[in-house]
Design a protein around this motif. Sequence first.
Motif, short mmCIF file in Angstrom:
data_model
loop_
_atom_site.label_atom_id
_atom_site.label_comp_id
_atom_site.label_asym_id
_atom_site.label_seq_id
_atom_site.Cartn_x
_atom_site.Cartn_y
_atom_site.Cartn_z
N ALA A 1 0.83 -1.21 0.00
CA ALA A 1 0.00 0.00 0.00
C ALA A 1 0.86 1.26 0.00
O ALA A 1 0.52 2.26 -0.64
N ALA A 2 2.00 1.20 0.72
CA ALA A 2 2.89 2.37 0.77
C ALA A 2 3.71 2.49 -0.50
O ALA A 2 4.04 3.58 -0.94
N TRP A 3 4.01 1.35 -1.09
CA TRP A 3 4.90 1.30 -2.25
C TRP A 3 4.29 2.01 -3.46
O TRP A 3 4.89 2.88 -4.07
N ARG A 4 3.06 1.62 -3.80
CA ARG A 4 2.46 2.29 -4.95
C ARG A 4 1.03 2.69 -4.63
O ARG A 4 0.36 2.08 -3.80
N ARG A 5 0.56 3.71 -5.30
CA ARG A 5 -0.79 4.21 -5.06
C ARG A 5 -1.80 3.10 -5.34
O ARG A 5 -1.68 2.38 -6.35
N GLN A 6 -2.76 2.92 -4.45
CA GLN A 6 -3.77 1.87 -4.54
C GLN A 6 -3.15 0.48 -4.61
O GLN A 6 -3.75 -0.44 -5.19
#
Length: 404
Positions: free
Chosen positions: A262-267
């Motif tokens: 979740a933090a790595w890429r949006r959505q």
Amino acid sequence: MSMIESLTLMLALIYSTSLLYWSGQKWGAIASVATLVAATVSTLYWPLFLCLVLAAAAIGVLGRLWPQWVNGEQRINTQREVIQHLLALSMLLVGIQFAANAVMLKMGITPWLMRPDVGDAFLPIAGGIEIKAIVTLGLWDQNHPAAAVMLTLVLLTGLLCKRAFCGWACPLGLAGEYLYKFRKRFIKSELLPPKWLDWPLRMLKYLLLAGLLYIIITMPTASLPQYLNGNYHKIADLKMALFFITPGLVTLIGFGIILGLAAWRRQGFCRYICPYGALLGLLSFLSPFKIRRNTEHCLIESRGMSCDKCTRACPAAINVHTQANIRSDECQACMRCISACPKKEALQFSTRNGIQLSGRGLIIMLMIILFMLPLIAYSSGYWVSQTPTEIRMYLIQHLNAIGH
Ligand code: SF4
Ligand code: SF4
């Protein structure tokens, strides 16, 4: 129905009625008010009356102070964000009330705070099993009826308006958005995975969905009554809460991966993990409404200009500016692309034959599906759990010993 549920439901329904009225659908608004009042009266439940009056007063005051909110002329992105935050706040309060109820049960005290039944939305397997029992045996569950109601209405949103539930209502999607923004404060770059990795990662959520469906489909029909009347099902909500409160090592690693994605890429959570998102994504292929790009108006074809504002606005990384119809299972009908487009007629959320759903129309549709159906279910006696408090109090003392 708890006060939090009642107030959320009434606010959402009065608000959607107001939008109906101001969009010129006066008969629709009258029908909505009539259904709302009739369903409320039929319950003979005073907190619902009180919440109906409070919600009407609150929307009336809102209309005086900020009329653009009740007539739907507020910017669509702002409206979506406020709706998402209010629903998330409501779910947070529901979670606190659920926890307080469970603690009192555990302590052997008869709870003075009731269990909010909407919490059954977090029991999708139970909901699926209940729907199977209704379809195959005509058997309606009495322990967690709201689970089947919530699953049905979420599926209905997918069938009608793509993954709008994810984009407009899901508190987990909103939490993921905050995690992503938090990560971006420290690591600015996008860190998007290459296409060859993105696709298999996206399939993860479908694998999870297949696992859940396997459990539901392979459960023998003859054993459904026994399961639905069993002790495990009676406290499935408490079991679920215990799973999150006292996670084992494997669960903690799983949580870590989910938070990391979740933090790595949006959505990231919606795109890679969420089985609800997978189910809605599949249903969304059947949705008559899709984002459609009108090439007669789009600056690219009509003026030969270079433009990709819609694509850059899309949180799901869909190449909107290169397609005529957005069929992607990742589209959450968030309408950010429409807001970003400099040509009003170039992008629409519409059916193949041109019936448009504006932002206001989408809010009305979502609110009516998500809140009118629970109200009707409640007034028909198919919402509140009939499991006696004494039984839950007894079973919670033996939570770890109770299995399937
Ligand atoms: S295509 Fe448009 S509506 Fe769909 S997710 Fe992207 S920005 Fe939102
Ligand atoms: S933002 Fe509008 S004008 Fe620009 S490419 Fe997208 S649809 Fe066309």
